[in-house]
Design a protein around this motif. Sequence first.
Motif, short mmCIF file in Angstrom:
data_model
loop_
_atom_site.label_atom_id
_atom_site.label_comp_id
_atom_site.label_asym_id
_atom_site.label_seq_id
_atom_site.Cartn_x
_atom_site.Cartn_y
_atom_site.Cartn_z
N GLU A 295 31.68 41.63 40.66
CA GLU A 295 30.97 40.50 40.05
C GLU A 295 31.61 40.05 38.75
O GLU A 295 31.74 38.85 38.49
N VAL A 296 32.02 41.00 37.93
CA VAL A 296 32.65 40.67 36.65
C VAL A 296 33.99 39.99 36.86
O VAL A 296 34.31 38.98 36.22
N VAL A 297 34.79 40.52 37.77
CA VAL A 297 36.11 39.93 38.05
C VAL A 297 35.95 38.52 38.60
O VAL A 297 36.63 37.59 38.15
N LYS A 298 35.04 38.34 39.54
CA LYS A 298 34.84 37.02 40.13
C LYS A 298 34.33 36.02 39.08
O LYS A 298 34.81 34.89 39.01
N ALA A 299 33.37 36.45 38.27
CA ALA A 299 32.83 35.57 37.23
C ALA A 299 33.93 35.17 36.24
O ALA A 299 33.99 34.01 35.81
N ALA A 300 34.78 36.10 35.89
CA ALA A 300 35.88 35.80 34.96
C ALA A 300 36.86 34.82 35.58
O ALA A 300 37.34 33.90 34.91
N ARG A 301 37.14 35.00 36.86
CA ARG A 301 38.04 34.07 37.56
C ARG A 301 37.43 32.66 37.59
O ARG A 301 38.11 31.67 37.29
N LEU A 302 36.17 32.59 37.93
CA LEU A 302 35.50 31.28 37.98
C LEU A 302 35.42 30.64 36.60
O LEU A 302 35.60 29.42 36.47
N SER A 303 35.18 31.44 35.57
CA SER A 303 35.13 30.92 34.19
C SER A 303 36.48 30.35 33.76
O SER A 303 36.54 29.44 32.93
N ALA A 304 37.54 30.91 34.32
CA ALA A 304 38.89 30.43 34.01
C ALA A 304 39.27 29.23 34.89
O ALA A 304 40.40 28.74 34.81
N ASN A 305 38.31 28.78 35.73
CA ASN A 305 38.55 27.67 36.65
C ASN A 305 39.75 27.91 37.56
O ASN A 305 40.56 27.01 37.80
N LEU A 306 39.84 29.14 38.05
CA LEU A 306 40.92 29.49 38.96
C LEU A 306 40.37 29.75 40.35
O LEU A 306 39.27 30.29 40.51
N ARG A 307 41.16 29.37 41.35
CA ARG A 307 40.84 29.73 42.73
C ARG A 307 41.40 31.14 42.98
O ARG A 307 42.23 31.63 42.21
N GLN A 308 40.94 31.74 44.04
CA GLN A 308 41.47 33.06 44.40
C GLN A 308 42.99 33.02 44.51
O GLN A 308 43.68 33.91 44.01
N VAL A 309 43.50 31.99 45.14
CA VAL A 309 44.95 31.89 45.33
C VAL A 309 45.68 31.77 44.00
O VAL A 309 46.78 32.31 43.84
N ASP A 310 45.08 31.10 43.03
CA ASP A 310 45.72 30.96 41.71
C ASP A 310 45.84 32.30 41.01
O ASP A 310 46.91 32.64 40.49
N LEU A 311 44.76 33.06 41.00
CA LEU A 311 44.78 34.37 40.35
C LEU A 311 45.71 35.32 41.09
O LEU A 311 46.50 36.03 40.48
N ALA A 312 45.63 35.31 42.41
CA ALA A 312 46.50 36.18 43.21
C ALA A 312 47.97 35.87 42.95
O ALA A 312 48.78 36.79 42.78
N THR A 313 48.30 34.60 42.87
CA THR A 313 49.69 34.20 42.61
C THR A 313 50.15 34.70 41.25
O THR A 313 51.27 35.21 41.12
N ARG A 314 49.30 34.60 40.25
CA ARG A 314 49.65 35.10 38.91
C ARG A 314 49.95 36.61 38.94
O ARG A 314 50.67 37.12 38.09
N MET A 315 49.35 37.30 39.90
CA MET A 315 49.52 38.74 40.01
C MET A 315 50.61 39.14 40.99
O MET A 315 50.87 40.32 41.19
N GLY A 316 51.23 38.17 41.65
CA GLY A 316 52.24 38.47 42.64
C GLY A 316 51.65 38.96 43.96
O GLY A 316 52.30 39.68 44.71
N LYS A 317 50.41 38.56 44.21
CA LYS A 317 49.69 38.95 45.44
C LYS A 317 49.40 37.68 46.22
O LYS A 317 49.61 36.57 45.75
N ASP A 318 48.87 37.86 47.43
CA ASP A 318 48.44 36.69 48.17
C ASP A 318 46.92 36.55 48.12
O ASP A 318 46.23 37.47 47.70
N GLN A 319 46.43 35.40 48.52
CA GLN A 319 45.01 35.09 48.42
C GLN A 319 44.16 36.08 49.19
O GLN A 319 43.07 36.43 48.77
N SER A 320 44.65 36.57 50.32
CA SER A 320 43.85 37.49 51.13
C SER A 320 43.57 38.78 50.37
O SER A 320 42.50 39.39 50.55
N TRP A 321 44.47 39.21 49.51
CA TRP A 321 44.26 40.41 48.69
C TRP A 321 43.06 40.18 47.76
O TRP A 321 42.16 41.00 47.66
N MET A 322 43.05 39.02 47.12
CA MET A 322 41.95 38.70 46.20
C MET A 322 40.64 38.57 46.97
O MET A 322 39.59 39.00 46.49
N SER A 323 40.69 38.01 48.16
CA SER A 323 39.50 37.89 48.99
C SER A 323 38.93 39.27 49.34
O SER A 323 37.71 39.47 49.33
N LEU A 324 39.80 40.21 49.67
CA LEU A 324 39.34 41.57 49.97
C LEU A 324 38.69 42.21 48.75
O LEU A 324 37.67 42.90 48.87
#
Length: 80
Positions: free
Chosen positions: A15-44
């Motif tokens: 919940e904290v990670v998701k809230a922080a991502r949403l507060s940063a106005n990022l999609r899952q794919v955006d955050l995953a890309t910044r981390m060198g991961k794909d969107q499915s990793w963030m979805s999991l």
Amino acid sequence: MPKTIFTDANQAVVEVVKAARLSANLRQVDLATRMGKDQSWMSLVEGSQRRLDVVEFIKIAQALGIEPTALLAEVVRKLR
């Protein structure tokens, strides 16, 4: 004893990670890309199907521009 992925504590992390991502106005794919991961990793992660280790938690915080200790403090607050 349930696996840690199914505990309230892990749900607080999610919940904290998701809230922080949403507060940063990022999609899952955006955050995953910044981390060198794909969107499915963030979805999991956000779907509580994959538990984060401490290094991944730190990298998420850094990718969000948040001090890791501040993000962890938010998790601790949720657990109280």
